[in-house]
Write a protein that holds these residues in place. Structure first.
Motif, PDB file in Angstrom:
ATOM      1  N   LEU A  43       0.824  -1.214   0.000  1.00  0.00           N
ATOM      2  CA  LEU A  43       0.000   0.000   0.000  1.00  0.00           C
ATOM      3  C   LEU A  43       0.854   1.258   0.000  1.00  0.00           C
ATOM      4  O   LEU A  43       0.532   2.239  -0.675  1.00  0.00           O
ATOM      5  CB  LEU A  43      -0.939  -0.012   1.208  1.00  0.00           C
ATOM      6  CG  LEU A  43      -2.052  -1.063   1.182  1.00  0.00           C
ATOM      7  CD1 LEU A  43      -2.815  -1.065   2.502  1.00  0.00           C
ATOM      8  CD2 LEU A  43      -3.003  -0.825   0.019  1.00  0.00           C
ATOM      9  N   LEU A  44       1.949   1.231   0.735  1.00  0.00           N
ATOM     10  CA  LEU A  44       2.858   2.380   0.734  1.00  0.00           C
ATOM     11  C   LEU A  44       3.522   2.549  -0.632  1.00  0.00           C
ATOM     12  O   LEU A  44       3.650   3.661  -1.139  1.00  0.00           O
ATOM     13  CB  LEU A  44       3.925   2.199   1.817  1.00  0.00           C
ATOM     14  CG  LEU A  44       3.450   2.287   3.272  1.00  0.00           C
ATOM     15  CD1 LEU A  44       4.584   1.930   4.219  1.00  0.00           C
ATOM     16  CD2 LEU A  44       2.911   3.680   3.583  1.00  0.00           C
TER      17      LEU A  44
ATOM     18  N   GLU B 266       1.335   4.210  -3.404  1.00  0.00           N
ATOM     19  CA  GLU B 266       1.256   5.668  -3.403  1.00  0.00           C
ATOM     20  C   GLU B 266       2.508   6.298  -4.012  1.00  0.00           C
ATOM     21  O   GLU B 266       2.423   7.302  -4.708  1.00  0.00           O
ATOM     22  CB  GLU B 266       1.056   6.171  -1.975  1.00  0.00           C
ATOM     23  CG  GLU B 266      -0.239   5.719  -1.323  1.00  0.00           C
ATOM     24  CD  GLU B 266      -1.459   6.189  -2.089  1.00  0.00           C
ATOM     25  OE1 GLU B 266      -1.414   7.291  -2.674  1.00  0.00           O
ATOM     26  OE2 GLU B 266      -2.468   5.461  -2.101  1.00  0.00           O
ATOM     27  N   ARG B 267       3.651   5.682  -3.762  1.00  0.00           N
ATOM     28  CA  ARG B 267       4.908   6.237  -4.268  1.00  0.00           C
ATOM     29  C   ARG B 267       5.146   5.895  -5.736  1.00  0.00           C
ATOM     30  O   ARG B 267       5.559   6.744  -6.529  1.00  0.00           O
ATOM     31  CB  ARG B 267       6.067   5.691  -3.420  1.00  0.00           C
ATOM     32  CG  ARG B 267       7.455   6.006  -3.967  1.00  0.00           C
ATOM     33  CD  ARG B 267       8.536   5.405  -3.107  1.00  0.00           C
ATOM     34  NE  ARG B 267       8.438   3.960  -2.975  1.00  0.00           N
ATOM     35  CZ  ARG B 267       8.868   3.108  -3.905  1.00  0.00           C
ATOM     36  NH1 ARG B 267       9.402   3.550  -5.036  1.00  0.00           N
ATOM     37  NH2 ARG B 267       8.762   1.808  -3.701  1.00  0.00           N
TER      38      ARG B 267
ATOM     39  N   ARG C 271       2.940   4.571  -8.111  1.00  0.00           N
ATOM     40  CA  ARG C 271       1.841   4.870  -9.035  1.00  0.00           C
ATOM     41  C   ARG C 271       1.850   3.941 -10.261  1.00  0.00           C
ATOM     42  O   ARG C 271       2.046   4.378 -11.398  1.00  0.00           O
ATOM     43  CB  ARG C 271       1.889   6.334  -9.485  1.00  0.00           C
ATOM     44  CG  ARG C 271       1.739   7.308  -8.331  1.00  0.00           C
ATOM     45  CD  ARG C 271       1.636   8.742  -8.795  1.00  0.00           C
ATOM     46  NE  ARG C 271       1.476   9.648  -7.667  1.00  0.00           N
ATOM     47  CZ  ARG C 271       0.309   9.899  -7.074  1.00  0.00           C
ATOM     48  NH1 ARG C 271      -0.785   9.304  -7.499  1.00  0.00           N
ATOM     49  NH2 ARG C 271       0.247  10.742  -6.061  1.00  0.00           N
TER      50      ARG C 271
ATOM     51  N   SER D 120     -10.146   3.941  -2.687  1.00  0.00           N
ATOM     52  CA  SER D 120      -9.740   5.239  -3.234  1.00  0.00           C
ATOM     53  C   SER D 120      -9.250   5.191  -4.677  1.00  0.00           C
ATOM     54  O   SER D 120      -9.121   6.235  -5.308  1.00  0.00           O
ATOM     55  CB  SER D 120      -8.624   5.842  -2.366  1.00  0.00           C
ATOM     56  OG  SER D 120      -7.495   4.979  -2.334  1.00  0.00           O
ATOM     57  N   LYS D 121      -9.006   3.998  -5.222  1.00  0.00           N
ATOM     58  CA  LYS D 121      -8.426   3.905  -6.562  1.00  0.00           C
ATOM     59  C   LYS D 121      -9.144   2.851  -7.394  1.00  0.00           C
ATOM     60  O   LYS D 121      -9.634   1.846  -6.870  1.00  0.00           O
ATOM     61  CB  LYS D 121      -6.932   3.556  -6.480  1.00  0.00           C
ATOM     62  CG  LYS D 121      -6.082   4.664  -5.866  1.00  0.00           C
ATOM     63  CD  LYS D 121      -4.638   4.251  -5.762  1.00  0.00           C
ATOM     64  CE  LYS D 121      -3.787   5.417  -5.279  1.00  0.00           C
ATOM     65  NZ  LYS D 121      -4.246   5.955  -3.991  1.00  0.00           N
TER      66      LYS D 121
END
Length: 235
Positions: free
Chosen positions: A38-39, A42-43, A45, A70-71
């Protein structure tokens, strides 16, 4: 070439899938746990996520749910052949497709390409909006814009995963026409062989939750018992 995030805790599987993807020109980032995945999402993409279901601590199912909060990025789940219940739950959680282990390189590539095409796929039989020249369909309180690929319900945007969007575009292109599950697998998921119809059923259920007032008595995505599904309302 696609940017792929692989979330897999088994080092052997992680290495094999990474090599398979890189040989086919993809850029790959790996994570060995759900939290790290998950981290990294976000970084990094990525264009697509390949997600193992059997992860330590945070399960792949929970990771899938959190991504979907969210995505709408495409998600392919990896599963052992005996994990049938997990496959069904994973699809219900929002995955677009699944691949059983051991993962064949050609199958992985075919599913990736089909899923990436699904993110931009569309069908060209809508009604036109004369004032703007934009291809838009309005059915009761549901609006489908085939140019921007935006779907609204009661004028509010509806967040659809790639498979949900393409399924809706496909069914709504020919209202009233009934399609079998196998036909939908071929046309929407681009399977060129007899596949798992649970993928279709799970996607139908998720789509109904998002666009129907009462998912158990659907108006738009209707079941024709013994045959398959059609888009309504059929007057």
């Amino acid at each position: 070439m696609a940017r792929v995030l692989l979330i897999e805790d088994d080092p052997a599987v992680r290495k094999a899938v990474t090599l398979t993807l890189k040989r086919r020109g993809h850029e790959v980032e790996v994570a060995n746990s759900g939290e790290t995945g998950l981290l990294t999402l976000e970084r990094y993409r990525p264009d697509l996520v390949i997600l193992d279901l059997m992860l330590p601590n945070m399960s792949g199912l929970e990771v899938c749910r959190r991504i979907r909060e969210s995505k709408q990025i495409p998600i392919i789940i990896l599963s052992g052949r005996s994990d049938e219940v997990d496959v069904v739950v994973g699809l219900a959680a929002g995955a677009d497709d699944y691949i059983t282990k051991p993962a064949n390189g050609e199958i992985i590539e075919a599913r990736i390409q089909a899923l990436l095409r699904r993110t931009v796929g569309g069908f060209n039989t809508p009604e036109e909006d004369d004032s703007h020249g934009i291809e838009i369909e309005r059915i009761r309180d549901l609006e489908i814009d085939r140019t921007t690929l935006v779907v609204t319900k009661d004028r509010a945007p509806v967040a659809l995963a790639p498979s949900e969007l393409k399924l809706l575009l496909f069914l709504s292109a020919t209202p009233g026409r009934v399609y079998s599950r196998d036909q939908l697998l071929e046309q929407v998921w681009e399977y060129d062989f007899r596949g798992d119809v649970r993928i279709v059923d799970a996607c139908i259920q998720r789509l109904r939750v998002k666009i129907e007032d009462t998912p158990r008595t659907p108006v738009f995505v209707q079941t024709v018992r013994g045959f398959g599904y059609r888009f309504g309302p059929v007057e």
